[in-house]
Design an enzyme around this catalytic site. Structure first.
Site, mmCIF file in Angstrom:
data_model
loop_
_atom_site.group_PDB
_atom_site.id
_atom_site.type_symbol
_atom_site.label_atom_id
_atom_site.label_comp_id
_atom_site.label_asym_id
_atom_site.label_seq_id
_atom_site.Cartn_x
_atom_site.Cartn_y
_atom_site.Cartn_z
ATOM 1 N N ASN A 182 14.363 7.470 32.935
ATOM 2 C CA ASN A 182 14.436 8.354 34.107
ATOM 3 C C ASN A 182 14.923 9.260 32.108
ATOM 4 O O ASN A 182 15.681 8.591 31.698
ATOM 5 C CB ASN A 182 15.752 8.269 34.829
ATOM 6 C CG ASN A 182 16.962 7.988 34.936
ATOM 7 O OD1 ASN A 182 16.756 6.774 33.774
ATOM 8 N ND2 ASN A 182 17.857 8.596 35.192
ATOM 9 N N SER A 234 18.463 21.339 33.924
ATOM 10 C CA SER A 234 17.865 22.405 34.868
ATOM 11 C C SER A 234 17.132 21.166 36.094
ATOM 12 O O SER A 234 15.918 20.698 35.955
ATOM 13 C CB SER A 234 16.588 22.980 34.720
ATOM 14 O OG SER A 234 16.433 23.468 35.706
ATOM 15 N N TYR A 235 18.154 20.436 36.602
ATOM 16 C CA TYR A 235 17.584 19.387 37.628
ATOM 17 C C TYR A 235 16.673 19.240 38.069
ATOM 18 O O TYR A 235 15.691 17.898 37.977
ATOM 19 C CB TYR A 235 18.233 19.159 39.004
ATOM 20 C CG TYR A 235 20.387 18.520 38.247
ATOM 21 C CD1 TYR A 235 20.182 17.446 38.119
ATOM 22 C CD2 TYR A 235 21.431 19.838 38.507
ATOM 23 C CE1 TYR A 235 21.939 17.112 37.194
ATOM 24 C CE2 TYR A 235 21.979 19.076 37.897
ATOM 25 C CZ TYR A 235 22.565 17.868 37.734
ATOM 26 O OH TYR A 235 24.150 17.256 37.154
ATOM 27 N N GLU A 258 9.638 5.677 37.022
ATOM 28 C CA GLU A 258 8.308 5.205 37.122
ATOM 29 C C GLU A 258 7.469 6.506 36.431
ATOM 30 O O GLU A 258 5.889 5.985 36.381
ATOM 31 C CB GLU A 258 8.096 5.435 39.043
ATOM 32 C CG GLU A 258 9.153 4.454 39.445
ATOM 33 C CD GLU A 258 10.812 5.080 39.852
ATOM 34 O OE1 GLU A 258 11.242 4.717 40.865
ATOM 35 O OE2 GLU A 258 10.754 5.604 39.383
ATOM 36 N N CYS A 307 11.962 6.913 44.565
ATOM 37 C CA CYS A 307 11.863 8.251 44.865
ATOM 38 C C CYS A 307 10.870 8.206 45.541
ATOM 39 O O CYS A 307 10.036 7.672 45.850
ATOM 40 C CB CYS A 307 12.806 9.233 44.633
ATOM 41 S SG CYS A 307 10.949 9.776 43.082
#
Length: 135
Positions: free
Chosen positions: A43, A48-49, A56, A87
Site C-alpha cells: 500500500n 490526499s487519502y 493488491e 477491500c
C-alpha cells in the site's frame, strides 16, 4: 517451497516497504500467474487519502506491466487480530483477472490465517464475461 510459501514471502517483503505514514497500517500483497510468476505490491498512502493505492492494486499493476493477464492465486498480509481481506475495490480488481474459484489467502505476519475463493469474497460478481456480446 510451495506456491503459498512463495506468495507469502513476496507479500511480506513488499509489506516491509509499504508507505503508510498516515494509517501506520502496512499491507503487502502478491499474485501468481498460471505459469507461476509472482508479482508483489504494497500500500502507498497519500496526504490526499483517496489518492493512495492498495497493495493488491500494486501487485496487479506489476503483473500487467510484465505482460501477465491471469491471476491463479492471491495473498494479502497485514497485521492485527482481524483478518486483512482485500477491500471491496480490490476484490473487483482481482475479479478482472481471476476466476470465481481462484484462491485468496489471508495472512498475518506469522503466516496463513484463512483461505477463501474469490467467489466467497465477491459473490455474484460483475466481471469481463458480463460484457461479452454474444449477439
Amino acid at each position: 517451497m510451495s506456491l503459498l510459501d512463495d506468495l507469502f514471502r513476496a507479500a511480506r517483503a513488499a509489506r516491509e516497504k509499504a508507505y503508510a505514514p498516515y494509517s501506520r497500517f502496512a499491507v503487502g500483497a502478491a499474485v501468481a500467474t498460471p505459469g507461476g510468476e509472482i508479482f508483489a505490491g504494497c500500500n502507498v498512502e497519500n496526504a490526499s487519502y483517496p489518492v493512495g493505492s492498495c497493495a493488491e492494486a500494486g501487485a496487479i499493476a506489476a503483473m500487467i506491466a510484465a505482460g501477465g493477464r491471469r491471476i491463479a492465486a492471491a495473498l494479502v498480509v497485514g497485521e492485527g487480530t482481524a483478518l486483512v481481506t482485500p477491500c471491496g475495490a480490490c476484490r473487483q480488481r482481482l475479479r478482472e483477472f481471476a476466476r470465481e474459484d481462484t484462491p485468496v489467502h489471508v495472512c498475518g505476519p506469522e503466516g496463513l490465517r484463512r483461505s477463501f475463493t474469490l467467489g466467497e469474497l465477491l459473490p455474484l460478481s460483475f466481471g469481463p464475461d458480463n460484457l461479452t456480446n454474444d449477439g
